[in-house]
Design a protein around this motif. Structure first.
Motif, PDB file in Angstrom:
ATOM      1  N   ILE A   1       0.878  -1.172   0.000  1.00 39.71           N
ATOM      2  CA  ILE A   1       0.000   0.000   0.000  1.00 39.71           C
ATOM      3  C   ILE A   1       0.917   1.224   0.000  1.00 39.71           C
ATOM      4  CG2 ILE A   1      -1.715   1.293   1.305  1.00 39.71           C
ATOM      5  CD1 ILE A   1      -2.621  -1.327   2.557  1.00 39.71           C
ATOM      6  N   LEU A   2       0.653   2.159  -0.886  1.00 37.72           N
ATOM      7  CA  LEU A   2       1.527   3.330  -0.973  1.00 37.72           C
ATOM      8  C   LEU A   2       1.082   4.473  -0.068  1.00 37.72           C
ATOM      9  CD1 LEU A   2       2.251   3.396  -4.800  1.00 37.72           C
ATOM     10  CD2 LEU A   2       3.646   2.451  -2.961  1.00 37.72           C
ATOM     11  N   PHE A   3      -0.237   4.659   0.058  1.00 34.06           N
ATOM     12  CA  PHE A   3      -0.745   5.792   0.821  1.00 34.06           C
ATOM     13  C   PHE A   3      -1.797   5.325   1.822  1.00 34.06           C
ATOM     14  CE2 PHE A   3       0.815   7.624  -3.080  1.00 34.06           C
ATOM     15  CZ  PHE A   3       1.488   8.759  -2.640  1.00 34.06           C
ATOM     16  N   LEU A   4      -1.865   6.026   2.941  1.00 33.38           N
ATOM     17  CA  LEU A   4      -2.891   5.792   3.944  1.00 33.38           C
ATOM     18  C   LEU A   4      -3.501   7.146   4.261  1.00 33.38           C
ATOM     19  CD1 LEU A   4      -4.155   3.623   5.819  1.00 33.38           C
ATOM     20  CD2 LEU A   4      -2.493   4.328   7.534  1.00 33.38           C
ATOM     21  N   TYR A   5      -4.731   7.339   3.817  1.00 30.05           N
ATOM     22  CA  TYR A   5      -5.420   8.631   3.981  1.00 30.05           C
ATOM     23  C   TYR A   5      -4.589   9.792   3.433  1.00 30.05           C
ATOM     24  CZ  TYR A   5      -8.403   5.875   7.036  1.00 30.05           C
ATOM     25  OH  TYR A   5      -9.232   4.918   7.539  1.00 30.05           O
ATOM     26  N   GLY A   6      -3.974   9.578   2.288  1.00 30.23           N
ATOM     27  CA  GLY A   6      -3.203  10.613   1.611  1.00 30.23           C
ATOM     28  C   GLY A   6      -1.780  10.775   2.112  1.00 30.23           C
ATOM     29  N   ILE A   7      -1.417  10.036   3.135  1.00 30.68           N
ATOM     30  CA  ILE A   7      -0.058  10.113   3.685  1.00 30.68           C
ATOM     31  C   ILE A   7       0.726   8.909   3.161  1.00 30.68           C
ATOM     32  CG2 ILE A   7       1.344  10.095   5.797  1.00 30.68           C
ATOM     33  CD1 ILE A   7      -1.152  11.095   7.291  1.00 30.68           C
ATOM     34  N   PRO A   8       1.929   9.141   2.618  1.00 27.48           N
ATOM     35  CA  PRO A   8       2.737   7.983   2.199  1.00 27.48           C
ATOM     36  C   PRO A   8       2.937   7.032   3.381  1.00 27.48           C
ATOM     37  CG  PRO A   8       3.725  10.028   1.427  1.00 27.48           C
ATOM     38  CD  PRO A   8       2.602  10.404   2.345  1.00 27.48           C
ATOM     39  N   LEU A   9       2.713   5.747   3.153  1.00 28.06           N
ATOM     40  CA  LEU A   9       2.776   4.761   4.231  1.00 28.06           C
ATOM     41  C   LEU A   9       4.150   4.750   4.901  1.00 28.06           C
ATOM     42  CD1 LEU A   9       1.017   2.735   5.698  1.00 28.06           C
ATOM     43  CD2 LEU A   9       1.873   0.982   4.155  1.00 28.06           C
ATOM     44  N   SER A  10       5.203   4.980   4.120  1.00 24.99           N
ATOM     45  CA  SER A  10       6.540   5.004   4.727  1.00 24.99           C
ATOM     46  C   SER A  10       6.661   6.152   5.732  1.00 24.99           C
ATOM     47  CB  SER A  10       7.621   5.106   3.649  1.00 24.99           C
ATOM     48  OG  SER A  10       7.437   6.276   2.883  1.00 24.99           O
ATOM     49  N   GLU A  11       6.067   7.306   5.434  1.00 21.67           N
ATOM     50  CA  GLU A  11       6.100   8.434   6.374  1.00 21.67           C
ATOM     51  C   GLU A  11       5.273   8.129   7.616  1.00 21.67           C
ATOM     52  OE1 GLU A  11       5.252  12.287   4.749  1.00 21.67           O
ATOM     53  OE2 GLU A  11       6.551  11.936   3.019  1.00 21.67           O
ATOM     54  N   PHE A  12       4.143   7.460   7.434  1.00 19.03           N
ATOM     55  CA  PHE A  12       3.301   7.051   8.550  1.00 19.03           C
ATOM     56  C   PHE A  12       4.093   6.105   9.464  1.00 19.03           C
ATOM     57  CE2 PHE A  12      -0.069   4.229  10.311  1.00 19.03           C
ATOM     58  CZ  PHE A  12      -0.809   5.193  10.983  1.00 19.03           C
ATOM     59  N   HIS A  13       4.790   5.136   8.862  1.00 19.32           N
ATOM     60  CA  HIS A  13       5.610   4.180   9.596  1.00 19.32           C
ATOM     61  C   HIS A  13       6.713   4.899  10.370  1.00 19.32           C
ATOM     62  CE1 HIS A  13       7.518   0.313  10.425  1.00 19.32           C
ATOM     63  NE2 HIS A  13       8.657   0.778   9.938  1.00 19.32           N
ATOM     64  N   ILE A  14       7.392   5.818   9.728  1.00 20.45           N
ATOM     65  CA  ILE A  14       8.472   6.572  10.379  1.00 20.45           C
ATOM     66  C   ILE A  14       7.922   7.428  11.518  1.00 20.45           C
ATOM     67  CG2 ILE A  14      10.143   8.440  10.023  1.00 20.45           C
ATOM     68  CD1 ILE A  14      10.606   7.210   7.188  1.00 20.45           C
ATOM     69  N   GLY A  15       6.754   8.024  11.314  1.00 26.97           N
ATOM     70  CA  GLY A  15       6.132   8.832  12.366  1.00 26.97           C
ATOM     71  C   GLY A  15       5.795   8.000  13.597  1.00 26.97           C
ATOM     72  N   LEU A  16       5.219   6.821  13.375  1.00 21.55           N
ATOM     73  CA  LEU A  16       4.908   5.933  14.500  1.00 21.55           C
ATOM     74  C   LEU A  16       6.184   5.470  15.197  1.00 21.55           C
ATOM     75  CD1 LEU A  16       2.091   3.737  12.905  1.00 21.55           C
ATOM     76  CD2 LEU A  16       1.819   5.424  14.730  1.00 21.55           C
ATOM     77  N   ALA A  17       7.212   5.138  14.416  1.00 20.07           N
ATOM     78  CA  ALA A  17       8.483   4.710  15.001  1.00 20.07           C
ATOM     79  C   ALA A  17       9.107   5.835  15.831  1.00 20.07           C
ATOM     80  CB  ALA A  17       9.449   4.259  13.906  1.00 20.07           C
TER      81      ALA A  17
END
Length: 193
Positions: free
Chosen positions: A137-153
């Motif tokens: 999956i590339l995006f989650l609610y318009g946010i790149p999934l990799s950025e979402f992952h990095i934010g959670l980390a």
């Protein structure tokens, strides 16, 4: 007159999972930093990052299972009771004074941090899930999934740093042996007679 009672508060399983989860998080954060900021073989380190993520996810799932065991790992102990509210306030004062005010005592888990531990488990599970979905999956609610992952980390990193700092503060200023309790399972309780 004061007596000191040594009481078991953390099971061997709980302590082992704490160590596996802590080591897994440390490895995940270190490997992610290496992939982003160092001249390493990205494919090899990404593979190690993914494998460690699987071990970490397994440990987290076992930890979630322990939330239903009737001991110090039970989920009800992650919600402060009405009786513990005074300890929450004392803990806040202890932190605000940087350890100059008395360190409050509690049975197993710090009442101030109890709901944060539960929230952290959710954040770590979302971090692992988002990591496994990167590339699918590339995006989650318009946010790149990799950025979402990095934010959670990043949330996990800051929680871990605060957790370590406050555990050391409690161990240095308190008298319950917080750090060794997570190593050997026992805390000390000072009882005035």
């Amino acid at each position: 007159m004061e007596s000191i009672n040594r009481i078991a508060v953390f099971s061997a399983t709980h302590r082992l999972l704490h160590g596996v989860i802590a080591g897994g998080i440390l490895f995940e954060l270190s490997s992610a930093w290496l992939i982003q900021h160092s001249d390493v073989d990205v494919i090899v380190w990404s593979d190690w990052h993914a494998m460690a993520g699987q071990v970490l996810l397994l440990a987290l799932l076992v930890r979630v299972g322990l939330l239903y065991r009737k001991d110090s790992t039970h989920w009800r102990l992650l919600i402060p009771t009405r009786e513990q509210r005074h300890v929450v306030l004392q803990t806040l004062k202890f932190y605000a004074s940087l350890g100059r005010l008395p360190c409050p005592d509690w049975y197993a888990l710090n009442p101030l941090w109890q709901p944060l531990y539960l929230l952290l488990v959710v954040v770590m599970l979302l971090t692992a899930l988002s990591g496994f979905l990167i590339g699918k999956i590339l995006f989650l609610y318009g946010i790149p999934l990799s950025e979402f992952h990095i934010g959670l980390a990043s949330v996990v990193l800051y929680f871990m740093l605060a957790h370590i700092a406050f555990a050391v503060l409690h161990d240095v200023k308190g008298n319950g042996a917080q750090i060794s309790a997570m190593l050997n399972g026992y805390k000390y309780f000072h009882v005035k007679k």
